[in-house]
Design a protein around this motif. Structure first.
Motif, PDB file in Angstrom:
ATOM      1  N   UNK A   4       0.815  -1.211   0.000  1.00 50.06           N
ATOM      2  CA  UNK A   4       0.000   0.000   0.000  1.00 50.06           C
ATOM      3  C   UNK A   4       0.853   1.267   0.000  1.00 50.06           C
ATOM      4  N   UNK A   5       2.116   1.134   0.364  1.00 46.17           N
ATOM      5  CA  UNK A   5       3.026   2.276   0.229  1.00 46.17           C
ATOM      6  C   UNK A   5       3.256   2.591  -1.252  1.00 46.17           C
ATOM      7  N   UNK A   6       3.260   1.553  -2.078  1.00 52.97           N
ATOM      8  CA  UNK A   6       3.386   1.754  -3.518  1.00 52.97           C
ATOM      9  C   UNK A   6       2.173   2.525  -4.037  1.00 52.97           C
ATOM     10  N   UNK A   7       1.004   2.186  -3.530  1.00 52.49           N
ATOM     11  CA  UNK A   7      -0.218   2.888  -3.933  1.00 52.49           C
ATOM     12  C   UNK A   7      -0.161   4.345  -3.489  1.00 52.49           C
ATOM     13  N   UNK A   8       0.330   4.574  -2.280  1.00 53.96           N
ATOM     14  CA  UNK A   8       0.468   5.949  -1.785  1.00 53.96           C
ATOM     15  C   UNK A   8       1.393   6.755  -2.690  1.00 53.96           C
ATOM     16  N   UNK A   9       2.526   6.170  -3.046  1.00 52.32           N
ATOM     17  CA  UNK A   9       3.444   6.852  -3.956  1.00 52.32           C
ATOM     18  C   UNK A   9       2.814   7.102  -5.312  1.00 52.32           C
ATOM     19  N   UNK A  10       2.044   6.136  -5.794  1.00 45.52           N
ATOM     20  CA  UNK A  10       1.392   6.269  -7.102  1.00 45.52           C
ATOM     21  C   UNK A  10       0.385   7.416  -7.099  1.00 45.52           C
ATOM     22  N   UNK A  11      -0.419   7.500  -6.055  1.00 44.20           N
ATOM     23  CA  UNK A  11      -1.423   8.556  -5.977  1.00 44.20           C
ATOM     24  C   UNK A  11      -0.757   9.931  -5.860  1.00 44.20           C
ATOM     25  N   UNK A  12       0.291  10.019  -5.051  1.00 43.61           N
ATOM     26  CA  UNK A  12       1.017  11.288  -4.899  1.00 43.61           C
ATOM     27  C   UNK A  12       1.566  11.754  -6.246  1.00 43.61           C
ATOM     28  N   UNK A  13       2.141  10.840  -6.995  1.00 42.61           N
ATOM     29  CA  UNK A  13       2.673  11.179  -8.317  1.00 42.61           C
ATOM     30  C   UNK A  13       1.569  11.596  -9.262  1.00 42.61           C
ATOM     31  N   UNK A  14       0.517  10.813  -9.322  1.00 44.55           N
ATOM     32  CA  UNK A  14      -0.539  11.053 -10.300  1.00 44.55           C
ATOM     33  C   UNK A  14      -1.273  12.367 -10.056  1.00 44.55           C
ATOM     34  N   UNK A  15      -1.447  12.746  -8.818  1.00 38.27           N
ATOM     35  CA  UNK A  15      -2.099  14.025  -8.514  1.00 38.27           C
ATOM     36  C   UNK A  15      -1.295  15.182  -9.090  1.00 38.27           C
ATOM     37  N   UNK A  16       0.022  15.109  -8.959  1.00 41.01           N
ATOM     38  CA  UNK A  16       0.870  16.186  -9.470  1.00 41.01           C
ATOM     39  C   UNK A  16       0.933  16.184 -10.996  1.00 41.01           C
ATOM     40  N   UNK A  17       0.941  15.005 -11.590  1.00 38.34           N
ATOM     41  CA  UNK A  17       0.921  14.942 -13.056  1.00 38.34           C
ATOM     42  C   UNK A  17      -0.410  15.446 -13.592  1.00 38.34           C
ATOM     43  N   UNK A 128      -9.288  -2.611 -10.194  1.00 35.38           N
ATOM     44  CA  UNK A 128      -9.492  -1.710  -9.059  1.00 35.38           C
ATOM     45  C   UNK A 128      -8.281  -0.815  -8.842  1.00 35.38           C
ATOM     46  N   UNK A 129      -7.096  -1.427  -8.813  1.00 34.00           N
ATOM     47  CA  UNK A 129      -5.914  -0.645  -8.479  1.00 34.00           C
ATOM     48  C   UNK A 129      -5.539   0.305  -9.607  1.00 34.00           C
ATOM     49  N   UNK A 130      -5.807  -0.077 -10.854  1.00 33.96           N
ATOM     50  CA  UNK A 130      -5.577   0.842 -11.973  1.00 33.96           C
ATOM     51  C   UNK A 130      -6.514   2.037 -11.872  1.00 33.96           C
ATOM     52  N   UNK A 131      -7.757   1.767 -11.467  1.00 33.91           N
ATOM     53  CA  UNK A 131      -8.727   2.851 -11.295  1.00 33.91           C
ATOM     54  C   UNK A 131      -8.311   3.819 -10.203  1.00 33.91           C
ATOM     55  N   UNK A 132      -7.758   3.295  -9.109  1.00 32.35           N
ATOM     56  CA  UNK A 132      -7.295   4.152  -8.014  1.00 32.35           C
ATOM     57  C   UNK A 132      -6.166   5.056  -8.495  1.00 32.35           C
ATOM     58  N   UNK A 133      -5.213   4.480  -9.222  1.00 31.93           N
ATOM     59  CA  UNK A 133      -4.073   5.259  -9.693  1.00 31.93           C
ATOM     60  C   UNK A 133      -4.495   6.330 -10.696  1.00 31.93           C
ATOM     61  N   UNK A 135      -7.431   7.625 -10.995  1.00 28.27           N
ATOM     62  CA  UNK A 135      -8.269   8.612 -10.309  1.00 28.27           C
ATOM     63  C   UNK A 135      -7.420   9.735  -9.730  1.00 28.27           C
ATOM     64  N   UNK A 136      -6.227   9.388  -9.260  1.00 28.95           N
ATOM     65  CA  UNK A 136      -5.328  10.415  -8.764  1.00 28.95           C
ATOM     66  C   UNK A 136      -4.958  11.402  -9.852  1.00 28.95           C
ATOM     67  N   UNK A 137      -4.739  10.913 -11.060  1.00 30.31           N
ATOM     68  CA  UNK A 137      -4.425  11.786 -12.192  1.00 30.31           C
ATOM     69  C   UNK A 137      -5.582  12.723 -12.484  1.00 30.31           C
ATOM     70  N   UNK A 138      -6.797  12.177 -12.448  1.00 28.71           N
ATOM     71  CA  UNK A 138      -7.969  13.003 -12.693  1.00 28.71           C
ATOM     72  C   UNK A 138      -8.209  14.044 -11.615  1.00 28.71           C
ATOM     73  N   UNK A 139      -7.861  13.704 -10.380  1.00 24.84           N
ATOM     74  CA  UNK A 139      -8.067  14.640  -9.271  1.00 24.84           C
ATOM     75  C   UNK A 139      -7.047  15.779  -9.281  1.00 24.84           C
ATOM     76  N   UNK A 140      -5.943  15.585  -9.999  1.00 25.57           N
ATOM     77  CA  UNK A 140      -4.888  16.581  -9.984  1.00 25.57           C
ATOM     78  C   UNK A 140      -5.356  17.965 -10.382  1.00 25.57           C
ATOM     79  N   UNK A 141      -6.138  18.036 -11.470  1.00 24.12           N
ATOM     80  CA  UNK A 141      -6.639  19.332 -11.915  1.00 24.12           C
ATOM     81  C   UNK A 141      -7.542  19.983 -10.890  1.00 24.12           C
ATOM     82  N   UNK A 142      -8.382  19.173 -10.235  1.00 19.90           N
ATOM     83  CA  UNK A 142      -9.299  19.695  -9.221  1.00 19.90           C
ATOM     84  C   UNK A 142      -8.541  20.208  -8.005  1.00 19.90           C
ATOM     85  N   UNK A 143      -7.553  19.440  -7.554  1.00 23.08           N
ATOM     86  CA  UNK A 143      -6.797  19.820  -6.360  1.00 23.08           C
ATOM     87  C   UNK A 143      -5.923  21.041  -6.621  1.00 23.08           C
ATOM     88  N   UNK A 144      -5.316  21.087  -7.792  1.00 21.49           N
ATOM     89  CA  UNK A 144      -4.378  22.163  -8.086  1.00 21.49           C
ATOM     90  C   UNK A 144      -5.033  23.432  -8.609  1.00 21.49           C
TER      91      UNK A 144
END
Length: 233
Positions: A4-17, A128-133, A135-144
């Motif tokens: 799950x640390x890998x997932x955390x890193x993936x989401x952190x990266x994808x939000x910024x991308x 499921x896990x591809x969708x989670x990752x 989703x982070x990319x999609x959230x990036x625009x909203x968060x930033x």
């Protein structure tokens, strides 16, 4: 290693991308500062997405050889440097090259790594896990969106590129350090069934199937529609 640390890193990266989706926030400030036409400024976004898409083809092969951590780290550095250099851009060509080409390569190199690593750690939950990752990319625009808006209002558009470059650099590289492929003998990575393995296609075999072209066409029209909205708002 806790997967799950890998997932955390993936989401952190994808939000910024995914912050690339907020490009439209730069259109008017760049028009006001440099007097450039909006249709010329929007080309920057088009270049970024095109370079991003092309780079993923090569980045995917590279991360198979040297691992997702190093490819994502290089991508995060390039993305940060591209934005920092964009803060010094005074011509459209400079903006195209720094943000579109250098930044686009950075996004493309990094994007494939979280997806690949997560799927290898969760072979039983690939969808499921591809969708989670993603989703982070999609959230990036909203968060930033509010972050970019605040930076532009406070410091101006050029300085905003500089601060965003530092932010992307730090967070993407930090997230990349959590990406790691599972050991070859790990039960998590070896739990795929024999039928799943025998159904894998090589790139050449894939290009010979009609399903590939149907899916590619569907993704093309869907992506074009979505990116047009992101660029022109």
């Amino acid at each position: 290693m806790n997967r799950w640390l890998v997932v955390l890193g993936a989401i952190l990266i994808q939000i910024n991308l995914g912050a690339v989706y907020a490009w439209s926030l730069f259109n008017q400030p760049l028009m006001d500062k440099f007097g450039w036409a909006k249709e010329d400024i929007v080309v920057t976004f088009s270049i970024t997405i095109a370079v991003f898409a092309l780079t993923t083809i090569f980045a995917g092969r590279l991360q198979d050889r040297i691992g997702p951590k190093w490819v994502a780290t290089i991508g995060g550095i390039l993305l940060g440097v591209g934005l920092i250099l964009s803060s010094q851009a005074t011509t459209l060509f400079q903006l195209y090259f720094f943000y579109g080409v250098v930044g686009g390569i950075g996004i493309g190199m990094t994007y494939v790594c979280p997806l690949s690593a997560c799927v290898k750690w969760f072979p039983d939950k690939r969808g499921f896990i591809s969708g989670v990752a993603v989703a982070g990319f999609g959230l990036g625009g909203l968060i930033y969106k509010p972050v970019i808006g605040y930076l532009i209002d406070t410091f101006g558009v050029s300085t905003s590129f500089f601060y965003l470059g530092i932010l992307y650099f730090v967070l993407v590289v930090a997230g990349a350090q959590l990406l790691k492929n599972p050991p070859n003998d790990d039960t998590t990575s070896s739990s795929t069934t024999t039928s799943e393995k025998t159904n894998d296609f090589s790139p050449v075999q894939m290009l010979k199937t009609y399903q590939f072209y149907l899916l590619w066409t569907m993704f093309l029209f869907g992506s074009v529609s979505g990116f047009l909205l992101s660029a022109l708002q």
